[in-house]
Write a protein that holds these residues in place. Structure first.
Motif, PDB file in Angstrom:
ATOM      1  N   CYS A   5       1.795   6.511  -6.981  1.00 49.57           N
ATOM      2  CA  CYS A   5       0.706   7.372  -7.459  1.00 49.57           C
ATOM      3  C   CYS A   5       1.057   8.847  -7.284  1.00 49.57           C
ATOM      4  CB  CYS A   5      -0.596   7.040  -6.733  1.00 49.57           C
ATOM      5  SG  CYS A   5      -1.346   5.517  -7.291  1.00 49.57           S
ATOM      6  N   VAL A   6       1.612   9.190  -6.139  1.00 52.18           N
ATOM      7  CA  VAL A   6       2.013  10.577  -5.897  1.00 52.18           C
ATOM      8  C   VAL A   6       3.111  10.980  -6.871  1.00 52.18           C
ATOM      9  CG1 VAL A   6       3.139  12.096  -4.221  1.00 52.18           C
ATOM     10  CG2 VAL A   6       1.264  10.634  -3.497  1.00 52.18           C
ATOM     11  N   VAL A  56       0.836  -1.198   0.000  1.00 55.36           N
ATOM     12  CA  VAL A  56       0.000   0.000   0.000  1.00 55.36           C
ATOM     13  C   VAL A  56       0.875   1.254   0.000  1.00 55.36           C
ATOM     14  CG1 VAL A  56      -1.657   1.314   1.379  1.00 55.36           C
ATOM     15  CG2 VAL A  56      -1.994  -1.121   1.044  1.00 55.36           C
ATOM     16  N   ALA A  57       1.957   1.239   0.774  1.00 55.14           N
ATOM     17  CA  ALA A  57       2.864   2.395   0.816  1.00 55.14           C
ATOM     18  C   ALA A  57       3.523   2.613  -0.552  1.00 55.14           C
ATOM     19  CB  ALA A  57       3.923   2.202   1.895  1.00 55.14           C
ATOM     20  N   ALA A  95       1.829   1.442 -11.100  1.00 50.56           N
ATOM     21  CA  ALA A  95       1.400   1.357  -9.707  1.00 50.56           C
ATOM     22  C   ALA A  95       0.160   0.474  -9.577  1.00 50.56           C
ATOM     23  CB  ALA A  95       1.117   2.750  -9.160  1.00 50.56           C
ATOM     24  N   PHE A 122       2.284   1.691  -3.450  1.00 52.64           N
ATOM     25  CA  PHE A 122       1.220   2.147  -4.341  1.00 52.64           C
ATOM     26  C   PHE A 122       0.975   3.642  -4.174  1.00 52.64           C
ATOM     27  CE2 PHE A 122      -3.389   2.932  -4.884  1.00 52.64           C
ATOM     28  CZ  PHE A 122      -3.475   2.706  -6.245  1.00 52.64           C
ATOM     29  N   ILE A 123       0.902   4.098  -2.937  1.00 52.83           N
ATOM     30  CA  ILE A 123       0.662   5.520  -2.682  1.00 52.83           C
ATOM     31  C   ILE A 123       1.832   6.357  -3.180  1.00 52.83           C
ATOM     32  CG2 ILE A 123       0.433   7.234  -0.834  1.00 52.83           C
ATOM     33  CD1 ILE A 123      -1.238   5.126   0.682  1.00 52.83           C
ATOM     34  N   CYS A 124       3.060   5.910  -2.912  1.00 48.40           N
ATOM     35  CA  CYS A 124       4.242   6.662  -3.361  1.00 48.40           C
ATOM     36  C   CYS A 124       4.310   6.737  -4.881  1.00 48.40           C
ATOM     37  CB  CYS A 124       5.510   6.033  -2.810  1.00 48.40           C
ATOM     38  SG  CYS A 124       5.734   6.266  -1.049  1.00 48.40           S
TER      39      CYS A 124
END
Length: 76
Positions: free
Chosen positions: A29-30, A22-23, A61, A25-27
């Motif tokens: 995406c950002v 999840v981390a 991602a 994926f978020i990184c």
């Protein structure tokens, strides 16, 4: 009855990998959104190339996260 509870509960390894996935994926995406919408990031590239590169990062991602969510048949 205890075995039913054990099958549904995730192992610490699987839980840690979920948090890490999840981390990541978020990184990613950002990072992809920063490439697309940030004028200061990769300023030497034309706008269309930045949009294409940012889209590729976003697609990567999503694919990476979807591969993680697919259940491994060898795992108990």
């Amino acid at each position: 009855m205890l075995s039913d509870n054990n099958e549904k509960q995730k192992s610490p390894k699987r839980r840690f990998l979920l948090i890490l996935g999840v981390a990541a994926f978020i990184c990613l995406c950002v990072f992809g959104l920063m490439i697309i919408f940030g004028d200061y990031f990769l300023a030497n590239l034309p706008k269309t190339q930045r949009i294409i590169f940012g889209s590729v990062v976003l697609i990567y991602a999503v694919l990476r996260f979807s591969r993680y969510l697919r259940k491994d048949p060898n795992e108990i």
